[in-house]
Write an enzyme that holds these catalytic residues in place. Structure first.
Site, PDB file in Angstrom:
ATOM      1  N   VAL A  90      -2.846   0.939   6.634  1.00  0.00           N
ATOM      2  CA  VAL A  90      -4.226   0.641   7.001  1.00  0.00           C
ATOM      3  C   VAL A  90      -4.495  -0.821   6.682  1.00  0.00           C
ATOM      4  CG1 VAL A  90      -6.647   1.237   6.661  1.00  0.00           C
ATOM      5  CG2 VAL A  90      -4.888   3.006   6.447  1.00  0.00           C
ATOM      6  N   CYS A  91      -4.968  -1.565   7.671  1.00  0.00           N
ATOM      7  CA  CYS A  91      -5.329  -2.965   7.492  1.00  0.00           C
ATOM      8  C   CYS A  91      -4.130  -3.748   6.926  1.00  0.00           C
ATOM      9  CB  CYS A  91      -6.562  -3.066   6.598  1.00  0.00           C
ATOM     10  SG  CYS A  91      -7.396  -4.663   6.663  1.00  0.00           S
TER      11      CYS A  91
END
Length: 329
Positions: free
Chosen positions: A117-118
């Site tokens: 994530v990210c």
């Protein structure tokens, strides 16, 4: 699909971005609600110890299990969030603590699927999981990822990328798009779209009880398209045209048409009408606005235009639709 429980491990470590950790579980929890508890995920937060972990937001989070405990189980999906530091010149740098990287490498070996994530993509890259793969991350650290890991094909534009059993997501809020994509892979597109409606994501209305269903748009796969769709949502009241969209996107109308066809499978004009119908449906269900007011607020201009659009899209009239689906309160 009944009884399916996929074991999902979300990694925790000091300085982790809070939304990276909390976003995906919200999506997975809504899946269970949408399926009546018959399917979904067993989600746990894992850390080095059972001590509270302080996130970048300053909020402390309690782990469910330790890394050692989850390493003894077969993991369906390993979710790897990220963390950053900002220097004196306000430049953002993704962090990759060697101890966390080692844990990523160990747990990934026991996982069917790994997703970052990210800026968690930097941890995957440091663990060697992105070598020879195409990947994305937050735009502010994409250059850093490419420079530090030349064996990774970094693409800063997509919201998320799947390359085999490894997924990478872009900005922090893209964790919701990524999570929905995982749900769609596991339990089908129809279920994922129902979850998207509950999340009230862009042009995803809650509930979805109407049998007069305008198909929910697929998740945008590029930032350009996501931004265009937000632009449409924010400017429906005015006389928004395809030419306006092209000017906003800094492309020709012909190129804009190609983008919409590739991304959404429809023309820009068809998308504008669908967006306006969706907005009108919401007003008809939730307000007592006159048809004239609904038509104006949703950019149709006249009641006749509103009625024609409803007949084209829903095979009914706005008045008939309101009679059947007006929600009290």
């Amino acid at each position: 699909m009944s009884g399916v429980r996929r074991f999902v491990v979300i990694m925790l470590f000091d300085g982790v971005d809070l939304l990276d950790v909390t976003g995906p579980p919200e999506v997975f929890a809504l899946l269970r609600r949408e399926t009546g508890g018959e399917s979904g995920y067993e989600v746990v937060l894992a850390a080095e110890t059972m001590e509270p972990v302080t996130t970048a937001a300053g909020v402390r989070v309690l782990p469910d299990l330790t890394f050692a405990e989850v390493s003894g189980r077969a993991i369906d999906t390993l979710l790897v969030p990220g963390s950053v530091e900002v220097d004196e010149e306000r430049r953002v740098h993704a962090l990759a603590d060697p101890g966390v990287v080692d844990r990523v490498r160990t747990l990934a070996a026991r996982s069917r699927r790994v997703a970052s994530v990210c800026v968690g993509a930097h941890l995957l890259a440091a663990a060697g999981l992105l070598d020879g793969r195409r990947a994305t991350t937050h735009w502010s650290t994409a250059g850093q990822l490419a420079a530090e890991h030349p064996s990774v094909e970094v693409d800063a534009d997509p919201i998320f990328i799947r390359d085999g059993g490894v997924w990478t997501g872009a900005g922090i809020t893209a964790c919701l798009d990524l999570s929905l994509a995982l749900v769609a892979e596991d339990f089908g597109e129809a279920v994922a779209l129902r979850v998207a409606r509950q999340l009230v994501m862009y042009l995803k209305r809650p509930g979805g009880q109407s049998q007069f269903s305008v198909p929910v748009e697929p998740v945008s796969t590029t930032r350009r398209m996501a931004e265009l769709r937000h632009f449409v949502a924010e400017h429906l009241t005015g006389p928004l045209t395809v030419a306006d969209l092209a000017r906003h996107a800094h492309v020709s109308e012909r190129q804009l048409a190609r983008v919409f066809k590739t991304e959404l499978g429809m023309t820009p004009a068809a998308y504008l009408e669908a967006a306006r119908v969706e907005a009108a449906r919401n007003r008809l269900e939730t307000t007592d606005d006159t048809l004239d007011r609904v038509a104006t607020a949703c950019g149709f201009g006249t009641t006749d235009t509103l009625i024609r659009a409803f007949r084209r899209k829903l095979d009914t009239t706005p008045t008939e639709y309101r009679t059947r689906f007006r929600r009290s309160g």
